[in-house]
Design a protein around this motif. Structure first.
Motif, PDB file in Angstrom:
ATOM      1  N   PRO A  73      42.152  38.986  39.528  1.00 45.21           N
ATOM      2  CA  PRO A  73      42.126  39.370  40.944  1.00 45.21           C
ATOM      3  C   PRO A  73      42.385  40.853  41.137  1.00 45.21           C
ATOM      4  O   PRO A  73      42.979  41.521  40.274  1.00 45.21           O
ATOM      5  CB  PRO A  73      43.259  38.529  41.554  1.00 45.21           C
ATOM      6  CG  PRO A  73      44.180  38.236  40.416  1.00 45.21           C
ATOM      7  CD  PRO A  73      43.303  38.109  39.200  1.00 45.21           C
ATOM      8  N   SER A  74      41.961  41.359  42.296  1.00 41.54           N
ATOM      9  CA  SER A  74      42.128  42.789  42.574  1.00 41.54           C
ATOM     10  C   SER A  74      43.585  43.187  42.736  1.00 41.54           C
ATOM     11  O   SER A  74      43.921  44.369  42.647  1.00 41.54           O
ATOM     12  CB  SER A  74      41.350  43.171  43.834  1.00 41.54           C
ATOM     13  OG  SER A  74      41.958  42.663  45.010  1.00 41.54           O
ATOM     14  N   GLY A 102      32.987  40.083  46.335  1.00 39.12           N
ATOM     15  CA  GLY A 102      33.973  39.061  46.644  1.00 39.12           C
ATOM     16  C   GLY A 102      35.166  39.642  47.376  1.00 39.12           C
ATOM     17  O   GLY A 102      35.205  40.838  47.672  1.00 39.12           O
ATOM     18  N   GLU A 103      36.124  38.772  47.697  1.00 36.08           N
ATOM     19  CA  GLU A 103      37.347  39.181  48.372  1.00 36.08           C
ATOM     20  C   GLU A 103      38.361  39.645  47.325  1.00 36.08           C
ATOM     21  O   GLU A 103      38.163  40.682  46.700  1.00 36.08           O
ATOM     22  CB  GLU A 103      37.874  38.024  49.225  1.00 36.08           C
ATOM     23  CG  GLU A 103      36.967  37.665  50.393  1.00 36.08           C
ATOM     24  CD  GLU A 103      36.976  38.708  51.489  1.00 36.08           C
ATOM     25  OE1 GLU A 103      38.000  39.405  51.655  1.00 36.08           O
ATOM     26  OE2 GLU A 103      35.951  38.842  52.194  1.00 36.08           O
ATOM     27  N   ASN A 104      39.417  38.869  47.084  1.00 37.51           N
ATOM     28  CA  ASN A 104      40.373  39.248  46.039  1.00 37.51           C
ATOM     29  C   ASN A 104      39.772  39.067  44.646  1.00 37.51           C
ATOM     30  O   ASN A 104      40.041  39.844  43.740  1.00 37.51           O
ATOM     31  CB  ASN A 104      41.649  38.417  46.174  1.00 37.51           C
ATOM     32  CG  ASN A 104      42.757  38.897  45.245  1.00 37.51           C
ATOM     33  OD1 ASN A 104      42.871  40.075  44.948  1.00 37.51           O
ATOM     34  ND2 ASN A 104      43.578  37.964  44.799  1.00 37.51           N
ATOM     35  N   MET A 105      38.941  38.049  44.499  1.00 38.59           N
ATOM     36  CA  MET A 105      38.271  37.789  43.229  1.00 38.59           C
ATOM     37  C   MET A 105      36.828  38.267  43.303  1.00 38.59           C
ATOM     38  O   MET A 105      36.114  37.967  44.274  1.00 38.59           O
ATOM     39  CB  MET A 105      38.284  36.291  42.900  1.00 38.59           C
ATOM     40  CG  MET A 105      39.655  35.672  42.793  1.00 38.59           C
ATOM     41  SD  MET A 105      40.649  36.319  41.418  1.00 38.59           S
ATOM     42  CE  MET A 105      39.639  35.858  40.016  1.00 38.59           C
ATOM     43  N   ALA A 106      36.382  38.991  42.298  1.00 38.44           N
ATOM     44  CA  ALA A 106      34.965  39.353  42.188  1.00 38.44           C
ATOM     45  C   ALA A 106      34.220  38.170  41.589  1.00 38.44           C
ATOM     46  O   ALA A 106      34.603  37.663  40.536  1.00 38.44           O
ATOM     47  CB  ALA A 106      34.802  40.579  41.310  1.00 38.44           C
ATOM     48  N   LEU A 167      48.757  47.706  50.119  1.00 44.37           N
ATOM     49  CA  LEU A 167      47.698  46.930  50.758  1.00 44.37           C
ATOM     50  C   LEU A 167      47.512  45.580  50.084  1.00 44.37           C
ATOM     51  O   LEU A 167      47.211  44.585  50.752  1.00 44.37           O
ATOM     52  CB  LEU A 167      46.388  47.717  50.737  1.00 44.37           C
ATOM     53  CG  LEU A 167      46.307  48.943  51.640  1.00 44.37           C
ATOM     54  CD1 LEU A 167      44.952  49.638  51.467  1.00 44.37           C
ATOM     55  CD2 LEU A 167      46.523  48.555  53.095  1.00 44.37           C
ATOM     56  N   ALA A 168      47.686  45.548  48.782  1.00 43.67           N
ATOM     57  CA  ALA A 168      47.559  44.281  48.057  1.00 43.67           C
ATOM     58  C   ALA A 168      48.597  43.275  48.552  1.00 43.67           C
ATOM     59  O   ALA A 168      48.281  42.095  48.774  1.00 43.67           O
ATOM     60  CB  ALA A 168      47.716  44.515  46.560  1.00 43.67           C
ATOM     61  N   ARG A 173      44.751  41.356  48.917  1.00 42.71           N
ATOM     62  CA  ARG A 173      43.762  42.018  48.060  1.00 42.71           C
ATOM     63  C   ARG A 173      43.827  43.508  48.354  1.00 42.71           C
ATOM     64  O   ARG A 173      44.325  43.930  49.403  1.00 42.71           O
ATOM     65  CB  ARG A 173      42.340  41.514  48.326  1.00 42.71           C
ATOM     66  CG  ARG A 173      41.813  41.790  49.730  1.00 42.71           C
ATOM     67  CD  ARG A 173      40.317  41.530  49.812  1.00 42.71           C
ATOM     68  NE  ARG A 173      39.791  41.628  51.160  1.00 42.71           N
ATOM     69  CZ  ARG A 173      39.474  42.766  51.794  1.00 42.71           C
ATOM     70  NH1 ARG A 173      39.674  43.942  51.183  1.00 42.71           N
ATOM     71  NH2 ARG A 173      38.984  42.753  53.013  1.00 42.71           N
ATOM     72  N   ILE A 174      43.329  44.320  47.428  1.00 39.37           N
ATOM     73  CA  ILE A 174      43.162  45.735  47.715  1.00 39.37           C
ATOM     74  C   ILE A 174      41.837  45.927  48.456  1.00 39.37           C
ATOM     75  O   ILE A 174      41.054  44.990  48.597  1.00 39.37           O
ATOM     76  CB  ILE A 174      43.203  46.596  46.432  1.00 39.37           C
ATOM     77  CG1 ILE A 174      42.034  46.232  45.490  1.00 39.37           C
ATOM     78  CG2 ILE A 174      44.546  46.447  45.739  1.00 39.37           C
ATOM     79  CD1 ILE A 174      41.934  47.166  44.291  1.00 39.37           C
ATOM     80  N   GLY A 175      41.585  47.135  48.923  1.00 35.19           N
ATOM     81  CA  GLY A 175      40.308  47.402  49.567  1.00 35.19           C
ATOM     82  C   GLY A 175      39.173  47.363  48.569  1.00 35.19           C
ATOM     83  O   GLY A 175      39.378  47.376  47.348  1.00 35.19           O
ATOM     84  N   ARG A 176      37.960  47.311  49.112  1.00 34.48           N
ATOM     85  CA  ARG A 176      36.773  47.195  48.263  1.00 34.48           C
ATOM     86  C   ARG A 176      35.877  48.421  48.442  1.00 34.48           C
ATOM     87  O   ARG A 176      35.882  49.065  49.484  1.00 34.48           O
ATOM     88  CB  ARG A 176      36.014  45.917  48.609  1.00 34.48           C
ATOM     89  CG  ARG A 176      36.821  44.650  48.308  1.00 34.48           C
ATOM     90  CD  ARG A 176      36.212  43.433  48.964  1.00 34.48           C
ATOM     91  NE  ARG A 176      36.190  43.575  50.415  1.00 34.48           N
ATOM     92  CZ  ARG A 176      35.542  42.756  51.236  1.00 34.48           C
ATOM     93  NH1 ARG A 176      34.861  41.733  50.737  1.00 34.48           N
ATOM     94  NH2 ARG A 176      35.559  42.948  52.537  1.00 34.48           N
ATOM     95  N   SER A 177      35.112  48.699  47.418  1.00 34.35           N
ATOM     96  CA  SER A 177      34.240  49.870  47.393  1.00 34.35           C
ATOM     97  C   SER A 177      32.811  49.465  47.724  1.00 34.35           C
ATOM     98  O   SER A 177      32.535  48.321  48.088  1.00 34.35           O
ATOM     99  CB  SER A 177      34.290  50.517  46.012  1.00 34.35           C
ATOM    100  OG  SER A 177      33.686  49.661  45.048  1.00 34.35           O
ATOM    101  N   LEU A 178      31.889  50.401  47.550  1.00 34.48           N
ATOM    102  CA  LEU A 178      30.463  50.098  47.672  1.00 34.48           C
ATOM    103  C   LEU A 178      29.850  49.761  46.317  1.00 34.48           C
ATOM    104  O   LEU A 178      28.635  49.786  46.147  1.00 34.48           O
ATOM    105  CB  LEU A 178      29.724  51.271  48.314  1.00 34.48           C
ATOM    106  CG  LEU A 178      30.171  51.643  49.731  1.00 34.48           C
ATOM    107  CD1 LEU A 178      29.317  52.780  50.282  1.00 34.48           C
ATOM    108  CD2 LEU A 178      30.133  50.441  50.666  1.00 34.48           C
TER     109      LEU A 178
END
Length: 234
Positions: A73-74, A102-106, A167-168, A173-178
């Motif tokens: 997980p992130s 995905g959210e916390n999990m890719a 943030l986690a 979860r942490i933030g997500r990128s592009l």
């Protein structure tokens, strides 16, 4: 003593771009696991194998290897950066995945432009630069069909304030990128400097199509049966 000797010989072979026997690869993987005992042994083994296969295919030797285990997980530190010459762990960090993975999990991965998803496989780093995300590191995806659009997609290592343990804890979860493997701003510059100019990054998830077809983890000919369960550790 034998492990030290194997590790020294493996490093020498890495630095001279000579084909690396399996015994040396196994000894280096063991040394890296000793430096990072929380890492998944199978994932580290595949990352070392990918490094070995890149040399066998005529790629330039490396001194640094980054490993990202996207089966975690992130909220966990799932990025490791190793010094292969010293067999030392340099960084163990949080790292973002793409917002469409995905959210916390890719769970979803893509090589497509504007997919805003993470790509799997082996990358070679290029030069650093300063862009819209500050100090960043360009990467070349080495695996056709899996990450070879990385340069065109501007998949780079950069710092991002949304990669944060605060943030986690607050959001689960942490933030997500592009699609970029973004890291904490506080360590981004040092991490990028350790990885720039021709080092390797191995981005892992137990995707069976990639595991069976990647030329960097199957250069010996056999399909990879290991590392097939998300999140398992040894």
């Amino acid at each position: 003593m034998a492990l030290d000797r194997f590790g020294f010989l493996f490093t020498a072979l890495l630095l001279t771009s000579v084909s690396v026997p399996a015994a040396y690869a196994d000894s280096l993987a063991a040394a890296l696991l000793k430096a990072a005992p929380g890492a998944n042994a199978k994932v580290i083994g595949l990352a070392v194998r990918a490094t070995q296969c890149s040399l066998a295919q005529g790629k330039a030797p490396v001194q640094r290897l980054a490993v990202i285990d996207y089966s975690l997980p992130s909220t966990e530190q799932r990025l490791w950066v190793f010094d292969l010459k010293k067999r030392k762990l340099l960084f163990h960090e949080l790292v973002a995945h793409g917002r469409n993975s995905g959210e916390n999990m890719a769970v979803k991965f893509s090589n497509q432009n504007e997919s805003f998803a993470t790509s799997l496989g082996l990358y070679r780093t290029q030069s650093s630069y300063v862009g819209q995300n500050g100090y960043s590191l360009r990467m070349e995806g080495l695996e056709p069909g899996f990450n070879d659009n990385a340069f065109e997609r501007a998949i780079v290592i950069h710092g991002a304030p949304y990669v944060s343990p605060v943030l986690a804890r607050a959001n689960g979860r942490i933030g997500r990128s592009l699609g970029c493997p973004a890291v904490r701003p506080a360590i981004a510059h040092k991490l990028i400097d350790s990885m720039k100019d021709g080092q390797l990054l191995f981005s892992y998830y137990p995707d069976q199509r990639w595991l069976k077809s990647s030329s960097y983890i199957n250069c010996g000919g056999g399909a990879v049966a290991a590392a097939s369960t998300p999140g398992t550790r040894q």
